[in-house]
Design a protein around this motif. Structure first.
Motif, PDB file in Angstrom:
ATOM      1  N   PHE A  70       0.788  -1.363   0.001  1.00 47.22           N
ATOM      2  CA  PHE A  70       0.049   0.088   0.011  1.00 47.22           C
ATOM      3  C   PHE A  70       0.975   1.229   0.136  1.00 47.22           C
ATOM      4  O   PHE A  70       2.009   1.199   0.579  1.00 47.22           O
ATOM      5  N   TYR A  90       0.062   5.313   1.425  1.00 46.60           N
ATOM      6  CA  TYR A  90      -0.848   6.144   2.059  1.00 46.60           C
ATOM      7  C   TYR A  90      -0.145   7.504   2.062  1.00 46.60           C
ATOM      8  O   TYR A  90       1.088   7.504   1.895  1.00 46.60           O
ATOM      9  N   GLN A 117      -0.418  11.698   3.689  1.00 47.91           N
ATOM     10  CA  GLN A 117      -0.814  12.359   4.889  1.00 47.91           C
ATOM     11  C   GLN A 117      -0.549  13.967   4.482  1.00 47.91           C
ATOM     12  O   GLN A 117       0.769  14.280   4.417  1.00 47.91           O
ATOM     13  N   ASN A 153      -1.116  18.283   8.868  1.00 46.42           N
ATOM     14  CA  ASN A 153      -2.318  18.503   9.818  1.00 46.42           C
ATOM     15  C   ASN A 153      -3.596  17.603   9.770  1.00 46.42           C
ATOM     16  O   ASN A 153      -4.654  17.744  10.133  1.00 46.42           O
ATOM     17  N   GLN A 154      -3.438  16.291   9.163  1.00 45.47           N
ATOM     18  CA  GLN A 154      -4.623  15.688   8.564  1.00 45.47           C
ATOM     19  C   GLN A 154      -3.921  14.061   8.974  1.00 45.47           C
ATOM     20  O   GLN A 154      -2.807  13.680   9.310  1.00 45.47           O
ATOM     21  N   GLY A 155      -5.045  13.274   8.915  1.00 41.55           N
ATOM     22  CA  GLY A 155      -4.571  11.815   9.167  1.00 41.55           C
ATOM     23  C   GLY A 155      -4.187  11.057   7.619  1.00 41.55           C
ATOM     24  O   GLY A 155      -4.078  11.646   6.682  1.00 41.55           O
ATOM     25  N   LEU A 156      -4.001   9.800   7.792  1.00 45.47           N
ATOM     26  CA  LEU A 156      -3.503   9.104   6.736  1.00 45.47           C
ATOM     27  C   LEU A 156      -4.828   8.805   5.598  1.00 45.47           C
ATOM     28  O   LEU A 156      -5.886   8.298   6.417  1.00 45.47           O
ATOM     29  N   GLN A 157      -4.575   8.790   4.537  1.00 49.31           N
ATOM     30  CA  GLN A 157      -5.681   8.090   3.504  1.00 49.31           C
ATOM     31  C   GLN A 157      -4.850   7.113   2.628  1.00 49.31           C
ATOM     32  O   GLN A 157      -3.727   7.739   1.971  1.00 49.31           O
ATOM     33  N   LEU A 158      -5.580   6.241   2.277  1.00 49.92           N
ATOM     34  CA  LEU A 158      -5.062   5.455   1.070  1.00 49.92           C
ATOM     35  C   LEU A 158      -5.054   5.942  -0.213  1.00 49.92           C
ATOM     36  O   LEU A 158      -6.051   6.495  -0.751  1.00 49.92           O
ATOM     37  N   GLU A 160       3.219  14.021   2.897  1.00 47.40           N
ATOM     38  CA  GLU A 160       4.079  13.037   3.443  1.00 47.40           C
ATOM     39  C   GLU A 160       3.708  11.590   2.984  1.00 47.40           C
ATOM     40  O   GLU A 160       2.552  11.472   3.140  1.00 47.40           O
ATOM     41  N   PHE A 190       3.605   7.291   2.839  1.00 50.53           N
ATOM     42  CA  PHE A 190       4.007   6.075   3.586  1.00 50.53           C
ATOM     43  C   PHE A 190       3.596   4.892   2.861  1.00 50.53           C
ATOM     44  O   PHE A 190       2.666   4.560   2.458  1.00 50.53           O
ATOM     45  N   PHE A 201       4.064  -0.151   8.664  1.00 49.11           N
ATOM     46  CA  PHE A 201       4.315   1.159   7.731  1.00 49.11           C
ATOM     47  C   PHE A 201       5.671   1.574   7.659  1.00 49.11           C
ATOM     48  O   PHE A 201       6.611   1.083   8.512  1.00 49.11           O
ATOM     49  N   GLY A 202       6.241   2.232   6.490  1.00 48.68           N
ATOM     50  CA  GLY A 202       7.673   2.575   6.526  1.00 48.68           C
ATOM     51  C   GLY A 202       7.529   3.964   7.361  1.00 48.68           C
ATOM     52  O   GLY A 202       6.544   4.323   7.714  1.00 48.68           O
ATOM     53  N   THR A 203       8.838   4.435   7.140  1.00 49.65           N
ATOM     54  CA  THR A 203       9.370   5.716   7.900  1.00 49.65           C
ATOM     55  C   THR A 203       8.704   6.835   7.341  1.00 49.65           C
ATOM     56  O   THR A 203       8.846   7.989   8.101  1.00 49.65           O
ATOM     57  N   GLY A 204       8.309   6.883   6.005  1.00 53.12           N
ATOM     58  CA  GLY A 204       7.725   7.832   5.199  1.00 53.12           C
ATOM     59  C   GLY A 204       8.697   8.621   4.567  1.00 53.12           C
ATOM     60  O   GLY A 204       9.931   9.013   4.804  1.00 53.12           O
ATOM     61  N   ARG A 263      -7.251  17.605  19.545  1.00 53.98           N
ATOM     62  CA  ARG A 263      -6.154  17.712  18.459  1.00 53.98           C
ATOM     63  C   ARG A 263      -4.786  17.969  19.004  1.00 53.98           C
ATOM     64  O   ARG A 263      -3.847  17.680  18.667  1.00 53.98           O
ATOM     65  N   LEU A 272      10.523   7.555  12.396  1.00 54.28           N
ATOM     66  CA  LEU A 272      10.249   6.260  12.900  1.00 54.28           C
ATOM     67  C   LEU A 272       8.647   5.710  11.971  1.00 54.28           C
ATOM     68  O   LEU A 272       8.421   4.595  12.106  1.00 54.28           O
ATOM     69  N   GLY A 273       8.080   6.689  11.322  1.00 49.47           N
ATOM     70  CA  GLY A 273       6.860   6.190  10.898  1.00 49.47           C
ATOM     71  C   GLY A 273       5.812   6.044  11.715  1.00 49.47           C
ATOM     72  O   GLY A 273       5.707   6.635  12.943  1.00 49.47           O
ATOM     73  N   GLU A 318      -9.614  -1.265   3.702  1.00 46.84           N
ATOM     74  CA  GLU A 318      -8.629  -0.022   4.080  1.00 46.84           C
ATOM     75  C   GLU A 318      -9.011   0.374   5.378  1.00 46.84           C
ATOM     76  O   GLU A 318     -10.035   0.597   5.928  1.00 46.84           O
ATOM     77  N   PHE A 372      -8.397   6.609   8.782  1.00 43.56           N
ATOM     78  CA  PHE A 372      -7.687   7.231   9.978  1.00 43.56           C
ATOM     79  C   PHE A 372      -8.377   8.533  10.517  1.00 43.56           C
ATOM     80  O   PHE A 372      -8.862   9.309   9.857  1.00 43.56           O
ATOM     81  N   GLY A 373      -8.031   8.917  11.955  1.00 41.30           N
ATOM     82  CA  GLY A 373      -8.610  10.115  12.406  1.00 41.30           C
ATOM     83  C   GLY A 373      -7.364  11.384  11.908  1.00 41.30           C
ATOM     84  O   GLY A 373      -6.384  11.025  11.462  1.00 41.30           O
ATOM     85  N   PRO A 374      -7.775  12.547  12.666  1.00 44.71           N
ATOM     86  CA  PRO A 374      -6.822  13.529  12.134  1.00 44.71           C
ATOM     87  C   PRO A 374      -5.674  13.550  13.122  1.00 44.71           C
ATOM     88  O   PRO A 374      -4.706  14.218  13.014  1.00 44.71           O
TER      89      PRO A 374
END
Lengths: 114, 116
Positions: free
Chosen positions: A34, A36, A38, A41-46, A88, A90, A104-107, B9, B41-42, B104, B107-109
């Protein structure tokens, strides 16, 4: 055990230039792969996923990745980047079959320069 | 749209305090996850849960515990916060995958926790 290596922590690229973000994995079993994204200021998305079948996988926002089993790689590419691609990225791997966790990788931080 | 929300947050706590991080998803997902994200570190998996009252340790469970009393809510607990737990905490959820498939993770913020 499985692991993911993202070789570049940061990749600067000019707007409208092509980009490749590198990802290598190791696993003793067949894998799902996969990418992903980011945004700040947001979460990750596929972005895209490889489960089986065609080794070239297309994702959202014009990104694609190619699964190369012999080189254990899953590099992400885009032919022409936009400012909005600054984020970023991942790479992640999961063993196929049953329930297994995602590693997950380190990005890699992609910085698109106007 | 799947929505995963996290209670805060930004959070600042003192060493030794008990800290609760809450995560709620609105899509009836079976699986829920807690990760911490640190530069270089991811993402590292702390705990996950595949059903109410069920939990499994991830890669770095030390110093953390979790609670899942309702399907939609997954809480991460720091019993006695320490400075090395300063990090970004991400919650995710996914539905149960059928064989040969992968569902899938949404994820949250994130919650940026600082322990002083």
């Amino acid at each position: 055990a499985q692991s993911v290596t993202q070789l570049d922590s940061q990749v600067p690229v000019f707007e409208e230039a092509p980009v490749e973000l590198r990802c290598n994995y190791s696993s003793s079993v067949s894998v799902y792969l996969f990418w992903y994204v980011q945004y700040p200021n947001q979460g990750l998305q596929l972005l895209l996923k490889y489960l089986s079948g065609s080794t070239l996988v297309k994702g959202i926002n014009g990104f694609e990745a190619e699964f190369n089993k012999s080189q254990t790689s899953f590099h992400l590419r885009k032919p022409s980047v936009h400012i909005s691609d600054t984020a970023e990225y991942f790479c992640a791997v999961r063993g196929a079959g049953g329930y297994q966790k995602v590693t997950f990788g380190t990005g890699t931080k992609l910085q698109v320069i106007p | 749209d799947v929505k995963v929300t996290q209670s805060s947050r930004y959070l600042v706590k003192r060493t030794g305090e008990k800290v609760f991080l809450e995560c709620v998803q609105d899509m009836d997902h079976e699986n829920m996850f807690w990760y911490r994200q640190d530069p270089g570190l991811g993402l590292r998996l702390i705990y996950f849960s595949y059903d109410v009252k069920m939990k499994e340790k991830g890669d770095i469970p030390e110093g953390y515990s979790v609670s899942r009393e309702k399907k939609e809510r997954f809480s991460l607990i720091l019993e006695s916060a320490s400075t090395n737990q300063t990090s970004m905490y991400l919650c995710a959820s996914s539905s149960l995958a059928t064989l040969g498939n992968y569902n899938e993770q949404f994820f949250g913020p994130g919650t940026r926790l600082t322990v002083l």
